[in-house]
Design an enzyme around this catalytic site. Structure first.
Site, short mmCIF file in Angstrom:
data_model
loop_
_atom_site.label_atom_id
_atom_site.label_comp_id
_atom_site.label_asym_id
_atom_site.label_seq_id
_atom_site.Cartn_x
_atom_site.Cartn_y
_atom_site.Cartn_z
N TRP A 185 0.87 -1.18 0.00
CA TRP A 185 0.00 0.00 0.00
C TRP A 185 0.90 1.23 0.00
O TRP A 185 1.90 1.27 0.73
CB TRP A 185 -0.92 0.06 1.23
CG TRP A 185 -1.65 1.37 1.25
CD1 TRP A 185 -2.71 1.72 0.47
CD2 TRP A 185 -1.31 2.54 2.02
NE1 TRP A 185 -3.06 3.03 0.70
CE2 TRP A 185 -2.22 3.55 1.65
CE3 TRP A 185 -0.34 2.83 2.97
CZ2 TRP A 185 -2.19 4.83 2.20
CZ3 TRP A 185 -0.29 4.10 3.52
CH2 TRP A 185 -1.22 5.08 3.15
N GLU A 226 -3.04 -2.94 -2.61
CA GLU A 226 -4.19 -2.36 -1.90
C GLU A 226 -4.53 -0.98 -2.43
O GLU A 226 -3.71 -0.06 -2.41
CB GLU A 226 -3.86 -2.27 -0.39
CG GLU A 226 -4.97 -1.64 0.44
CD GLU A 226 -4.60 -1.55 1.91
OE1 GLU A 226 -3.44 -1.86 2.28
OE2 GLU A 226 -5.47 -1.14 2.71
N LYS A 228 -7.00 2.62 -2.59
CA LYS A 228 -7.61 3.54 -1.62
C LYS A 228 -8.39 4.60 -2.37
O LYS A 228 -8.05 4.95 -3.50
CB LYS A 228 -6.50 4.16 -0.77
CG LYS A 228 -7.01 4.97 0.42
CD LYS A 228 -5.94 5.12 1.48
CE LYS A 228 -6.47 5.99 2.62
NZ LYS A 228 -5.60 5.97 3.78
N ASP A 259 -9.69 -3.19 1.32
CA ASP A 259 -9.78 -2.62 2.66
C ASP A 259 -11.17 -2.02 2.81
O ASP A 259 -11.57 -1.16 2.01
CB ASP A 259 -8.69 -1.55 2.84
CG ASP A 259 -8.66 -0.94 4.23
OD1 ASP A 259 -9.74 -0.59 4.75
OD2 ASP A 259 -7.57 -0.79 4.80
N HIS A 262 -11.77 1.69 2.36
CA HIS A 262 -11.19 2.37 1.21
C HIS A 262 -12.14 2.56 0.03
O HIS A 262 -11.71 2.65 -1.12
CB HIS A 262 -9.94 1.63 0.74
CG HIS A 262 -8.78 1.79 1.68
ND1 HIS A 262 -7.51 1.40 1.37
CD2 HIS A 262 -8.72 2.33 2.91
CE1 HIS A 262 -6.70 1.67 2.38
NE2 HIS A 262 -7.42 2.23 3.33
N HIS A 286 -8.70 -6.37 4.27
CA HIS A 286 -8.36 -5.57 5.44
C HIS A 286 -9.69 -5.25 6.10
O HIS A 286 -10.39 -4.33 5.68
CB HIS A 286 -7.62 -4.29 5.05
CG HIS A 286 -6.14 -4.47 4.99
ND1 HIS A 286 -5.26 -3.44 4.84
CD2 HIS A 286 -5.39 -5.59 5.10
CE1 HIS A 286 -4.02 -3.92 4.83
NE2 HIS A 286 -4.08 -5.23 4.99
N ASP A 294 -12.34 6.97 5.89
CA ASP A 294 -11.42 5.87 6.20
C ASP A 294 -10.84 6.06 7.59
O ASP A 294 -9.65 6.29 7.78
CB ASP A 294 -10.30 5.86 5.14
CG ASP A 294 -9.27 4.80 5.42
OD1 ASP A 294 -9.66 3.73 5.91
OD2 ASP A 294 -8.08 5.04 5.15
N ASP A 296 -10.61 4.00 10.17
CA ASP A 296 -9.93 2.87 10.80
C ASP A 296 -10.40 2.61 12.23
O ASP A 296 -9.59 2.34 13.11
CB ASP A 296 -8.41 3.07 10.75
CG ASP A 296 -7.89 2.95 9.33
OD1 ASP A 296 -7.92 1.84 8.79
OD2 ASP A 296 -7.48 3.98 8.77
N ASP A 326 -7.27 -4.23 9.80
CA ASP A 326 -6.59 -2.94 9.67
C ASP A 326 -7.39 -1.86 10.38
O ASP A 326 -8.30 -1.28 9.80
CB ASP A 326 -6.40 -2.60 8.18
CG ASP A 326 -5.54 -1.35 8.00
OD1 ASP A 326 -4.98 -0.87 9.01
OD2 ASP A 326 -5.43 -0.86 6.86
C1 LIG Z 1 -0.65 0.39 7.98
C2 LIG Z 1 -1.33 -0.16 6.76
O1 LIG Z 1 -0.44 -0.48 5.78
C3 LIG Z 1 -2.32 0.81 6.23
O2 LIG Z 1 -3.36 0.95 7.17
C4 LIG Z 1 -2.91 0.47 4.88
O3 LIG Z 1 -3.27 -0.86 4.80
C5 LIG Z 1 -4.07 1.35 4.70
O4 LIG Z 1 -5.17 0.89 4.77
C6 LIG Z 1 -3.85 2.81 4.51
O5 LIG Z 1 -5.03 3.50 4.50
MN LIG Z 2 -5.54 -1.26 4.76
#
Ligand SMILES: C[C@H](O)[C@H](O)[C@@H](O)C(=O)CO
Ligand SMILES: [Mn+2]
Length: 418
Positions: A185, A226, A228, A259, A262, A286, A294, A296, A326
């Site tokens: 990523w 990955e 985004k 993810d 994303h 993820h 996003d 998290d 993630d």
């Molecule tokens: C730390 C990870 O590589 C990161 O979260 C990545 O996977 C991501 O989702 C960035 O937005």
């Molecule tokens: Mn991710």
């Protein structure tokens, strides 16, 4: 009532709709979930502090006490979390968490020996390992571009880092006798409207081709990419967009990482699984929770997340899907965050395994959509929680509402000292 008696009752209820709970529990025990190391320290890693934060595409908010700040602390915290999670686990490791070597080499010169302590730890704790090149939090990522950078020298540095990461992945996979999923990523993109959308994507494609050209064992290292939608400071244009990576993974026959944070909030990630698997050999998930963006957040057992995990198992394609997590929340106890999120991911898988999928498909095939909806909705109230608690008991892990006390004690005994 003892859980075992409740379980027998639940088993009968599932059996009445054609679901074998014993088979579901066996299947659940075959699906490892890859726990991400970065929940334990807000994605900081162990490199020189001046690197942390530079060009960081990831934002952990909050200042809860007890953040791990060295390998020993992070490993101890992972062990504490893992002791409250039933079933198989893997460790999802980022390259900036290298433990061995003083001084540590630059990222493009890392080797498997720089991760020796993690490998020993994984063996001792019966974890597999997954890996990620860290193309952020570094002076060479300060302007937000890495593999698509217009400067050939910077691009080359990140190409070399990704090649080094693939070699590390293959070596770890072989040593642990368990293939490593190696996920790329990058944060590359523009805050404002670009004048040229094509050139950075051509550069990214060429960089990825250069990375994959290096002969690395496909048996022990599984390459993934990955996408985004956007990031903070990268609101207008992300080089590695969904279309870019779907096309890339399909044409190069490598794994695609989805993810959950994303995509546009109204998109169904669950629906992407069957479509993508027609064209890419494998998927990496993820599992995350975006709240408005996003963000998290810790994985919740909400409808979109459950749908993703249910679809993994009901698609019958579980052997082509790798489940990783993630999220990074620094506003609550970080170990509890791991436990809640990982247990939820496993609960989602179990709910999928307990769905009367065969019967639902037969009804669909017969065109009886009324019965399909009725059965699907009634299945929601079947006592899956009892089956979950039975699983926890068989795995000698605390059931629901029984693990938090131990995490709070660990906070008082260990985390407050940091
Ligand atoms: C730390 C990870 O590589 C990161 O979260 C990545 O996977 C991501 O989702 C960035 O937005
Ligand atoms: Mn991710």
């Amino acid at each position: 009532m003892k859980n075992s008696s409740m379980y027998e009752f639940a088993r009968e209820q599932f059996s009445a709709v054609g679901v074998d709970t014993e088979a579901a529990l066996e299947a659940l025990n075959e699906i490892p979930v890859s726990m991400h190391c970065w929940q334990g320290d807000d994605v900081d890693g162990f490199e020189a502090p001046e690197k942390a934060g530079a060009g960081n595409g990831c934002v952990a908010t909050g200042n809860y006490l007890g953040k791990a700040s060295n390998p020993a602390e992070l490993m101890a915290d992972l062990e504490q979390a893992a002791s409250h999670i039933p079933g198989p686990l893997r460790l999802n490791l980022h390259a900036n968490y290298a433990t061995d070597g003083s001084p540590l080499p630059e990222r493009n010169e890392l080797t498997v020996e720089n991760f020796r302590s993690w490998i020993d730890w994984a063996k001792a704790n019966q974890f597999g390992i997954d890996f990620n090149p860290t193309s952020f939090s570094h002076p060479k990522a300060e302007d937000g571009f890495t593999l698509s950078h217009k400067d050939v020298g910077i691009r080359q540095f990140w190409i070399e880092h990704c090649i080094a990461s693939r070699k590390i992945g293959a070596a770890i996979g072989e040593e642990l006798n368990s293939p490593v999923v190696n996920n790329i990523w990058i944060p590359d993109g523009y805050k404002d409207t670009p004048a040229d959308r094509m050139a950075p994507r051509v550069r990214l494609m060429e960089s990825l081709d250069a990375i994959l050209a290096e002969d690395v064992s496909k048996k022990w290292n599984i390459d993934a990419v990955e996408s985004k939608l956007f990031g903070i400071g990268v609101e207008s244009y992300t080089v590695g967009s969904s279309e870019f990576y779907l096309g890339y993974a399909a044409t190069r026959q490598i794994a695609l990482c989805l993810d959950a944070g994303h995509f546009h909030p109204t998109e169904s990630v669950a629906d992407k699984i069957s479509a993508a698997l027609l064209y890419v050999p494998e998927l990496l998930l993820h599992v995350s929770r975006g709240v408005r963006w996003d963000s998290d957040h810790v994985v919740a057992l909400d409808d979109p997340t459950t749908a993703i995990l249910q679809e993994c198992v009901s698609s019958g394609q579980m052997d082509r899907i790798h489940v990783g997590l993630d999220f990074f929340d620094a506003s609550i106890n970080r170990i509890a965050a791991w436990v809640i999120g990982t247990r939820n991911a496993k609960k989602g898988l179990l709910k999928g395994l307990l769905q009367p999928t065969k019967q639902l498909r037969e009804l669909e095939q017969a065109g009886d959509y009324t019965s399909r909806l009725a059965m699907m909705e009634d299945a929601r109230s079947l006592p899956w929680g009892t089956v979950w608690n039975e699983y926890c008991e068989r795995q000698q892990t605390a059931g629901d509402n029984q693990w938090l006390g131990a995490v709070k004690r660990y906070e008082q005994e260990e985390l407050v000292k940091r």
